[in-house]
Design an enzyme around this catalytic site. Structure first.
Site, mmCIF file in Angstrom:
data_model
loop_
_atom_site.group_PDB
_atom_site.id
_atom_site.type_symbol
_atom_site.label_atom_id
_atom_site.label_comp_id
_atom_site.label_asym_id
_atom_site.label_seq_id
_atom_site.Cartn_x
_atom_site.Cartn_y
_atom_site.Cartn_z
ATOM 1 C CD GLN A 1 -20.115 34.624 -5.777
ATOM 2 O OE1 GLN A 1 -21.425 35.258 -6.029
ATOM 3 N NE2 GLN A 1 -19.044 35.376 -6.315
ATOM 4 C CG ASP B 1 -24.091 33.620 -12.699
ATOM 5 O OD1 ASP B 1 -23.540 34.665 -12.708
ATOM 6 O OD2 ASP B 1 -23.663 33.076 -11.524
ATOM 7 C CE LYS C 1 -23.087 38.452 -7.195
ATOM 8 N NZ LYS C 1 -22.144 37.285 -7.375
HETATM 9 N N1 GUN Z 1 -17.634 35.024 -9.081
HETATM 10 C C1 GUN Z 1 -17.069 35.995 -9.855
HETATM 11 N N2 GUN Z 1 -17.959 36.644 -10.975
HETATM 12 C C2 GUN Z 1 -19.013 35.779 -10.797
HETATM 13 C C3 GUN Z 1 -20.268 35.700 -11.626
HETATM 14 O O1 GUN Z 1 -20.451 36.477 -12.330
HETATM 15 N N3 GUN Z 1 -21.009 34.855 -11.174
HETATM 16 C C4 GUN Z 1 -20.702 33.940 -10.148
HETATM 17 N N4 GUN Z 1 -21.950 32.968 -9.664
HETATM 18 N N5 GUN Z 1 -19.794 33.898 -9.525
HETATM 19 C C5 GUN Z 1 -18.640 34.631 -9.829
#
Ligand code: GUN
Length: 288
Positions: A98, A121, A54
């Site tokens: 996350q 998100d 990211k």
């Molecule tokens: N863990 C796996 N996929 C995601 C996601 O799209 N967002 C977040 N915050 N954590 C994740």
């Protein structure tokens, strides 16, 4: 029938190029640079890799990113204080925690502390609720990435029987709402579903996100089905495979996403897209 392979890497690059252009234009027009805060709690190996990716993606398009790494033992109160500081920080426009969080933490309680305006998100009940009511604003990244893939490939999904396998908050449930909004007849299956095969054989479109390597076999699917594989599973030999047994499904589907190079690159692209969306809709206009 041999399926057309949906190239997520190519589409992600195309969308990221557009995002980069928009961010450069913002600079020229004297507008602020978008900023994303990512909170990583604990030492989950996959999460560490995702967060690193990211950060790289943000840099590529010219977005500021701030990674906040916390120990698994960090008290909930401290985590909430950090979120509230980011909520107030004018240089931060998107906040992501996350997932999965360490088991000792209350995930829904912590996620709700993120301001719905910085909820990059789309997991806040306000944003999920809006999607549920056919009025989406900030949309969960993986489902949004999949909708963008279907759009880019001009696949008409209106009226299709769509099956979502896996009912997680991150993928399955928001995916169901996206497909419903797009005019599909949606079914969602989960670990308690009986006779999964009955659903699979009638599905025109399948999105699978269960984290089980090579689970969905081509002999089960309908001829010409569209197969979207969200799984990212690392085998003991180091190979990465999806939830779909690719070779058999490739021979029967009309479209299929590969792993890697399918849905994965789109998820991070949606994150960049959502951060920019927040800037353009909540900060530039201040009218939502
Ligand atoms: N863990 C796996 N996929 C995601 C996601 O799209 N967002 C977040 N915050 N954590 C994740």
């Amino acid at each position: 029938m041999i399926a057309k392979i949906i190239n997520g890497l190519k589409i992600a690059k195309k969308i990221q190029k557009k995002i980069k252009k928009k961010i450069n234009e913002r600079k020229k027009n004297g507008l602020f640079r978008p900023g994303l805060a990512v909170i990583l709690i604990g030492k989950n190996k996959s999460s560490k890799i995702y967060v690193k990716n990211k950060k790289i993606a943000c840099k590529k398009v010219g977005l500021n990113s701030k990674i906040c790494k916390l120990y698994e033992s960090t008290p909930e109160k401290k985590i909430i204080n950090i979120i509230q500081d980011f909520n107030k920080n004018p240089k931060i426009h998107g906040i992501l925690i996350q997932l999965p969080l360490p088991k000792n933490l209350n995930t829904p309680k912590i996620l709700r502390k993120i301001s719905y305006k910085k909820d990059v998100d789309g997991f806040h009940p306000f944003n999920t609720g809006l999607l549920c009511q056919r009025n989406p604003r900030l949309r969960a990244c993986t489902p949004l990435g999949i909708m963008n893939l279907l759009k880019e490939y001009k696949i008409n999904i209106k009226g299709l029987n769509a099956l979502i396998i896996g009912a997680s908050n991150i993928v399955g449930r928001p995916m169901m709402l996206e497909l419903l909004l797009a005019g599909c007849t949606t079914t969602i299956t989960h670990r308690f579903t009986k006779n999964l095969n009955t659903y699979i054989k009638h599905a025109d479109l399948i999105v699978i996100a269960i984290g089980q390597p090579n689970f969905l076999h081509g002999t089960w699917i309908k001829k010409g089905a569209i197969i979207i594989d969200v799984g990212i599973n690392r085998l003991k030999n180091g190979n990465i495979v999806g939830d779909v047994e690719f070779n058999s499904s490739y021979l029967k589907a009309s479209y299929i996403t590969p792993v890697p190079g399918g849905v994965g690159p789109m998820t991070v692209t949606s994150l960049l897209q959502n951060t920019l969306y927040i800037c353009e809709n909540y900060y530039d206009k201040k009218n939502l």
